[in-house]
Design a protein around this motif. Structure first.
Motif, PDB file in Angstrom:
ATOM      1  N   VAL A 130       0.841  -1.196   0.000  1.00 15.10           N
ATOM      2  CA  VAL A 130       0.000   0.000   0.000  1.00 15.10           C
ATOM      3  C   VAL A 130       0.875   1.244   0.000  1.00 15.10           C
ATOM      4  CG1 VAL A 130      -1.752   1.301   1.276  1.00 15.10           C
ATOM      5  CG2 VAL A 130      -1.897  -1.196   1.125  1.00 15.10           C
ATOM      6  N   SER A 131       1.972   1.212   0.757  1.00 14.24           N
ATOM      7  CA  SER A 131       2.893   2.340   0.775  1.00 14.24           C
ATOM      8  C   SER A 131       3.496   2.581  -0.605  1.00 14.24           C
ATOM      9  CB  SER A 131       4.003   2.075   1.801  1.00 14.24           C
ATOM     10  OG  SER A 131       4.918   3.151   1.834  1.00 14.24           O
ATOM     11  N   GLU A 132       3.860   1.505  -1.285  1.00 11.06           N
ATOM     12  CA  GLU A 132       4.411   1.629  -2.628  1.00 11.06           C
ATOM     13  C   GLU A 132       3.395   2.217  -3.607  1.00 11.06           C
ATOM     14  OE1 GLU A 132       5.772  -2.198  -3.778  1.00 11.06           O
ATOM     15  OE2 GLU A 132       7.368  -2.287  -2.254  1.00 11.06           O
ATOM     16  N   LYS A 133       2.161   1.776  -3.463  1.00 12.00           N
ATOM     17  CA  LYS A 133       1.109   2.303  -4.346  1.00 12.00           C
ATOM     18  C   LYS A 133       0.880   3.793  -4.083  1.00 12.00           C
ATOM     19  CE  LYS A 133      -1.230  -2.136  -4.915  1.00 12.00           C
ATOM     20  NZ  LYS A 133      -2.388  -2.986  -4.567  1.00 12.00           N
ATOM     21  N   SER A 134       0.906   4.179  -2.816  1.00  7.17           N
ATOM     22  CA  SER A 134       0.720   5.585  -2.478  1.00  7.17           C
ATOM     23  C   SER A 134       1.863   6.430  -3.035  1.00  7.17           C
ATOM     24  CB  SER A 134       0.644   5.746  -0.958  1.00  7.17           C
ATOM     25  OG  SER A 134       0.607   7.121  -0.608  1.00  7.17           O
ATOM     26  N   ASN A 135       3.080   5.960  -2.885  1.00  2.12           N
ATOM     27  CA  ASN A 135       4.225   6.703  -3.399  1.00  2.12           C
ATOM     28  C   ASN A 135       4.174   6.829  -4.929  1.00  2.12           C
ATOM     29  OD1 ASN A 135       5.295   7.069  -0.825  1.00  2.12           O
ATOM     30  ND2 ASN A 135       6.519   5.180  -0.920  1.00  2.12           N
ATOM     31  N   GLU A 136       3.745   5.759  -5.590  1.00  2.00           N
ATOM     32  CA  GLU A 136       3.629   5.788  -7.060  1.00  2.00           C
ATOM     33  C   GLU A 136       2.604   6.826  -7.500  1.00  2.00           C
ATOM     34  OE1 GLU A 136       4.165   4.893 -11.064  1.00  2.00           O
ATOM     35  OE2 GLU A 136       5.406   4.446  -9.310  1.00  2.00           O
ATOM     36  N   ILE A 137       1.460   6.871  -6.839  1.00  2.00           N
ATOM     37  CA  ILE A 137       0.423   7.850  -7.190  1.00  2.00           C
ATOM     38  C   ILE A 137       0.943   9.262  -6.973  1.00  2.00           C
ATOM     39  CG2 ILE A 137      -1.774   8.807  -6.371  1.00  2.00           C
ATOM     40  CD1 ILE A 137      -2.854   5.996  -6.160  1.00  2.00           C
ATOM     41  N   LYS A 138       1.650   9.501  -5.879  1.00  2.00           N
ATOM     42  CA  LYS A 138       2.173  10.843  -5.611  1.00  2.00           C
ATOM     43  C   LYS A 138       3.218  11.237  -6.660  1.00  2.00           C
ATOM     44  CE  LYS A 138       2.699   9.704  -1.261  1.00  2.00           C
ATOM     45  NZ  LYS A 138       3.011   9.661   0.185  1.00  2.00           N
ATOM     46  N   ARG A 139       4.057  10.256  -7.111  1.00  2.00           N
ATOM     47  CA  ARG A 139       5.014  10.564  -8.182  1.00  2.00           C
ATOM     48  C   ARG A 139       4.306  10.943  -9.473  1.00  2.00           C
ATOM     49  NH1 ARG A 139       7.997   6.184  -5.972  1.00  2.00           N
ATOM     50  NH2 ARG A 139       7.067   4.744  -7.486  1.00  2.00           N
ATOM     51  N   GLN A 140       3.116  10.413  -9.694  1.00  2.00           N
ATOM     52  CA  GLN A 140       2.361  10.683 -10.915  1.00  2.00           C
ATOM     53  C   GLN A 140       1.491  11.938 -10.817  1.00  2.00           C
ATOM     54  OE1 GLN A 140       0.529   6.777 -10.996  1.00  2.00           O
ATOM     55  NE2 GLN A 140       1.742   6.190 -12.802  1.00  2.00           N
ATOM     56  N   GLY A 141       1.565  12.636  -9.684  1.00  2.00           N
ATOM     57  CA  GLY A 141       0.825  13.884  -9.553  1.00  2.00           C
ATOM     58  C   GLY A 141      -0.366  13.824  -8.650  1.00  2.00           C
ATOM     59  N   GLY A 142      -0.749  12.635  -8.221  1.00  2.00           N
ATOM     60  CA  GLY A 142      -1.837  12.486  -7.282  1.00  2.00           C
ATOM     61  C   GLY A 142      -3.177  12.951  -7.823  1.00  2.00           C
ATOM     62  N   ILE A 143      -4.066  13.300  -6.910  1.00  2.00           N
ATOM     63  CA  ILE A 143      -5.430  13.668  -7.277  1.00  2.00           C
ATOM     64  C   ILE A 143      -5.464  14.934  -8.121  1.00  2.00           C
ATOM     65  CG2 ILE A 143      -5.786  15.008  -5.165  1.00  2.00           C
ATOM     66  CD1 ILE A 143      -8.370  12.789  -7.034  1.00  2.00           C
ATOM     67  N   ASN A 144      -4.486  15.848  -7.926  1.00  2.00           N
ATOM     68  CA  ASN A 144      -4.495  17.117  -8.664  1.00  2.00           C
ATOM     69  C   ASN A 144      -4.355  16.895 -10.165  1.00  2.00           C
ATOM     70  OD1 ASN A 144      -4.736  18.577  -6.286  1.00  2.00           O
ATOM     71  ND2 ASN A 144      -2.505  18.804  -6.018  1.00  2.00           N
ATOM     72  N   THR A 145      -3.536  15.912 -10.543  1.00  2.00           N
ATOM     73  CA  THR A 145      -3.364  15.618 -11.971  1.00  2.00           C
ATOM     74  C   THR A 145      -4.674  15.160 -12.596  1.00  2.00           C
ATOM     75  OG1 THR A 145      -1.037  15.039 -11.700  1.00  2.00           O
ATOM     76  CG2 THR A 145      -2.156  14.141 -13.629  1.00  2.00           C
ATOM     77  N   LEU A 146      -5.374  14.238 -11.910  1.00  2.00           N
ATOM     78  CA  LEU A 146      -6.655  13.761 -12.448  1.00  2.00           C
ATOM     79  C   LEU A 146      -7.684  14.875 -12.492  1.00  2.00           C
ATOM     80  CD1 LEU A 146      -7.191  10.171 -10.980  1.00  2.00           C
ATOM     81  CD2 LEU A 146      -6.098  10.863 -13.098  1.00  2.00           C
ATOM     82  N   ASP A 147      -7.724  15.695 -11.454  1.00  2.00           N
ATOM     83  CA  ASP A 147      -8.688  16.802 -11.440  1.00  2.00           C
ATOM     84  C   ASP A 147      -8.504  17.711 -12.651  1.00  2.00           C
ATOM     85  OD1 ASP A 147     -10.179  16.213  -9.194  1.00  2.00           O
ATOM     86  OD2 ASP A 147      -8.843  17.288  -7.815  1.00  2.00           O
ATOM     87  N   LYS A 148      -7.234  18.062 -12.935  1.00  2.00           N
ATOM     88  CA  LYS A 148      -6.971  18.971 -14.059  1.00  2.00           C
ATOM     89  C   LYS A 148      -7.354  18.328 -15.382  1.00  2.00           C
ATOM     90  CE  LYS A 148      -3.354  21.818 -16.163  1.00  2.00           C
ATOM     91  NZ  LYS A 148      -3.812  21.496 -17.527  1.00  2.00           N
ATOM     92  N   MET A 149      -6.990  17.071 -15.580  1.00  2.00           N
ATOM     93  CA  MET A 149      -7.272  16.407 -16.847  1.00  2.00           C
ATOM     94  C   MET A 149      -8.769  16.218 -17.055  1.00  2.00           C
ATOM     95  SD  MET A 149      -4.151  13.608 -16.895  1.00  2.00           S
ATOM     96  CE  MET A 149      -4.329  13.156 -18.606  1.00  2.00           C
ATOM     97  N   ILE A 150      -9.482  15.894 -15.969  1.00  2.00           N
ATOM     98  CA  ILE A 150     -10.936  15.744 -16.059  1.00  2.00           C
ATOM     99  C   ILE A 150     -11.584  17.081 -16.426  1.00  2.00           C
ATOM    100  CG2 ILE A 150     -13.007  15.467 -14.637  1.00  2.00           C
ATOM    101  CD1 ILE A 150     -12.081  12.813 -15.450  1.00  2.00           C
TER     102      ILE A 150
END
Length: 827
Positions: free
Chosen positions: A421-441
């Motif tokens: 779970v920690s690895e998955k969280s770190n991967e999402i944060k490296r990819q921009g997290g929720i802010n990246t999805l919000d902007k693209m949506i």
């Protein structure tokens, strides 16, 4: 036709009007093939070649540029679809002949057409004229030039014989009185007769037997020419004085045939036959004198009459006083069989042996279609197989999330979170997290609206053009003779509908993505936080350390390694599906076509598709099969793990939350991938729609120019009391005052025949393949770069709603118009 001191007949030339080939061809090549190669120099060279080839007033010295221009027309026929609804170039020519049978009693009619075949036919007509000019320019007192003259006449005969068949095959006879089949047949026979006549001029070097056969050949050819010229349609076109020369020369050479046959009878000591032959020859010579209406030709006929009359009188006197042979009945005399020493020379391509195609590197239409078909089929297979991989992976991820794997076997209890779970969280944060999805949506609606506006504007232009055309057609009735807008815009409308369907599918896909984002947003927000914040959100639970070294946990760890291996393998397969050797495929398709497989481009495409994707399809199937067995093993091991594990309510809450986080991670990766490709899709669609809009704009501008020209013609017609000349081929026959005399009154099988050649039939290409005309050229709209449809896994669609690697084929439309202004400059 015109005559000369030797009483040979030559063919008048058709007169071309200026036309700019450059702009519409440049637009088409750029829109179809892009900017990978600059054809500007080739196109400008082609335009200059036409001007130089057709500018000459006579071809007595050289016709090489005319021949080269025809070779170039023949070469581009398979590469550039010059038609009314594709590359719009209006070819305008003035007739060589005047309907009514006189070159001086009327005015040659001007005709035009959007067909490349019409331009080719007009150029061919002038090539036949050029050969006859070259023949007449020879000095017949010089042996070599006499041979050249005969060859030029035979070449001219072959051209007109070929042209007659070409006109029939391409339905061009109504476009010009020059293209009446009987006229072309008569011209071809005249040229062949004159070739035989030139050969006969050397009869002093022949035996009388051979000279009689050559003269009989000339007589037969002139008879065929006269017979064709006297048909109902041709006699109103070919001048009567030239028809008279054909008939008189037929009689002249019949008399020469009998004269030489009489000389041969003398050599064979058949004195009665000699008298009969001479007297029969004298009858033909007398008929030639009585039928001739051309004063300049009479001295030649008198000389022939005197020679045969003296020979006949001397032969009768010798037979009466010396030989006393019985004279055979003239009706029983054997016909002298012609020796076809002159033959129409076939039209071969290229005509110029050193011809170099200005567009040699341009892909032929059939090959371009094969590339498009391959791209389309490749995209379909790629999307299907990637769908299979990703859907299987989604199922596997959902299955693991439902069992809280691998987090369940990593959880050490307390407030600590499992390493996975920690690895998955770190991967999402490296990819921009929720802010990246919000902007693209949030950017999706703007991208969608931009594309919709471009397409709506293109459709509006089509609607306005059609509305204006309908209003003017209602206003001017039968005077409004141009092709209706719906006829020309049907392919454009079809292409617009395709784009509308694509955008509607994208809208539906956007909704699915947005709904999936809404359902997983809270869990994605949590994964976007720092590790200690996630730990604070998780319920505490007792450790499962007692099971850490058990067989079942070790087995589950092994199975999780197998899951990771399958996913890595699928990334490789997906990469191979998306990245194929385009240059190698192109080279192999070209090689297949060069080997003669171009009549069935589908077979070449299927062969390439099977060679590339059969192994990859097999790998996908094997991967899916492995997953089935792996899932079953995981289910069995997890059941044993659950049986051995102890827990409470807090543990169950923690496990459920870990499951949600695992699902959110999978959803994040899926959404991020989808949104990236969705954004790319909209960005790639924009230039496609702009090109389509430009194509529509070019078409509308061309129609506007055509409309203005036609309105000027109508206004002049109203002022002068005459109807406006029709601008399109579809209206020619209805408005052609010569239609009744031009249209054949007999089927092609009963038309006057022209001399047969051994040339390539005009309904086929030089290599034997079918001509692309008059069938319309089906050319694909601009394909988007290969890629995976991001929205397909969430919908029930089995194929991509986007033209990712290719698309259904659509005719290219209206790249400029080159229609000469009424009364425009002639060359």
């Amino acid at each position: 036709m015109s005559s000369n001191p030797n009483n040979f007949l030559t063919i008048p030339a058709k007169k071309p009007f200026d036309v700019n080939l450059s702009t519409p061809i440049k637009n088409f090549i750029k829109a179809t093939f892009g900017d990978k190669e600059d054809y500007s120099a080739s196109i400008d060279g082609f335009n200059s070649l036409r001007a130089e080839a057709l500018l000459r007033s006579n071809y007595k010295d050289d016709c090489s540029k005319l021949l080269r221009y025809y070779d170039q027309l023949n070469a581009i026929e398979y590469k550039l679809p010059i038609t009314e609804n594709q590359i719009r170039i209006y070819f305008k020519w003035q007739d060589a002949f005047v309907s009514g049978g006189s070159l001086f009693g009327g005015k040659q009619k001007t005709n035009g057409s959007w067909k490349l075949a019409y331009e080719k036919a007009c150029v061919l007509f002038n090539i036949g004229h050029a050969y006859s000019e070259l023949a007449l320019a020879q000095n017949l007192s010089i042996d070599e030039q006499m041979k050249a003259a005969s060859r030029y006449f035979q070449l001219s005969s072959g051209v007109y014989s070929f042209l007659k068949d070409y006109v029939n095959a391409n339905s061009l006879s109504d476009l010009s009185v020059d293209f009446e089949p009987a006229v072309l047949a008569s011209i071809s026979w005249v040229m062949l007769a004159q070739a035989a006549e030139v050969i006969y001029m050397k009869s002093a070097n022949f035996t009388d037997e051979v000279a009689a056969q050559v003269a009989a050949h000339a007589a037969d050819c002139y008879k065929e020419a006269y017979t064709s010229a006297k048909t109902e349609s041709a006699k109103k076109i070919i001048p009567e004085n030239h028809v008279n020369i054909m008939f008189v020369k037929h009689l002249l050479f019949q008399s020469r045939t009998e004269y030489h046959a009489g000389n041969q009878a003398q050599a064979d000591r058949k004195y009665g036959l000699k008298v009969a032959r001479y007297e029969r020859g004298k009858d033909f010579a007398d008929q030639a004198i009585s039928k001739c209406t051309i004063a300049a030709f009479t001295p030649t006929l008198r000389t022939n009459q005197d020679e045969i009359a003296k020979a006949a009188a001397a032969a009768r006197k010798d037979n009466d006083f010396v030989y006393h042979e019985r004279l055979p009945d003239p009706k029983t005399l054997e016909t002298i069989l012609a020796k076809p020493i002159a033959k129409p020379l076939p039209v071969t391509f290229p005509i110029m042996p050193d011809f170099k195609d200005l567009f040699a590197s341009l892909v032929p239409i059939a090959l371009n279609n094969a590339f498009a078909a391959f791209s389309s089929k490749r995209a379909e297979i790629m999307n299907t197989e990637v769908n299979r991989i990703r859907e299987a992976t989604n199922v596997l991820n959902a299955f693991l999330a439902s069992m809280n794997l691998p987090a369940a076997i990593e959880d050490s209890g307390g407030r600590q979170i499992p390493p996975s779970v920690s690895e998955k969280s770190n991967e999402i944060k490296r990819q921009g997290g929720i802010n990246t999805l919000d902007k693209m949506i949030n950017d999706l609606p703007e991208s969608l609206q931009r594309n919709k506006e471009i397409l709506d504007e293109a459709i509006r232009m089509l609607d306005d053009e059609e509305r204006g055309d309908t209003e003017l057609r209602n206003q001017f009735k039968e005077r409004w003779t141009r092709t209706t807008s719906p006829q020309l815009t049907a392919p454009l409308r079809e292409e617009a509908k395709k784009y509308m369907d694509i955008i509607q599918n994208a809208i539906n896909a956007d909704k699915i993505v947005q709904e999936k984002f809404r359902m997983n947003r809270d869990a994605i927000v949590l994964l976007s936080k720092q590790t200690h914040e996630i730990a604070d959100e998780l319920p505490a639970a007792t450790a499962a350390g007692a099971l850490r070294d058990s067989f079942v946990v070790r087995e589950l760890h092994r199975l999780m390694d197998s899951v990771a291996a399958i996913k890595a393998e699928r990334e490789v397969i997906e990469s191979e599906l998306k990245n194929t050797d385009s240059d190698g495929i192109r080279a192999r398709l070209i090689a297949a076509f060069q080997q003669g497989n171009h009549n069935d481009e589908n077979s070449a495409v299927v062969h390439e598709i099977e060679a590339i994707y059969t192994p990859l399809r097999q790998q996908v199937s094997e991967s899916l099969s492995k997953q089935e067995q792996l899932v079953e093993n995981i289910r069995r091991a997890n059941q044993q793990f659950q049986n051995e594990k102890q827990g409470n309510a807090s543990t169950e809450m923690r496990e459920e939350m870990l499951k949600n986080l695992a699902r959110a991670y999978d959803a994040y990766q899926e959404l991020l991938n989808n949104l990236k490709e969705g954004t790319k899709f909209y960005n790639d669609l924009t230039p496609l729609l702009l090109k389509f809009q430009n194509k529509v704009s070019d078409f509308v501008f061309a129609r506007k120019t055509e409309k203005e020209d036609l309105m000027k013609d109508i206004q002049r017609g109203i002022v002068g009391g005459n109807p406006a000349p029709p601008p399109t081929t579809t209206q020619q026959s209805a408005n052609n005052p010569y239609a009744s005399s031009v249209a054949p009154t007999y089927p092609p099988s009963q038309q006057p025949s022209a001399p047969a050649t051994d040339g390539v039939p005009p309904t086929t290409a030089p290599d034997g393949s079918a001509l692309p005309y008059p069938n319309s050229y089906m050319q694909p709209f601009f394909p988007m770069p290969p890629g995976y449809n991001p929205y397909n896994p969430f919908s029930n669609m089995t194929a991509s709603p986007y033209p990712m690697g290719g698309a259904s084929q659509y005719p290219q439309q209206g790249y400029g118009v080159e229609k000469p202004q009424p009364g425009g400059k002639k060359k």
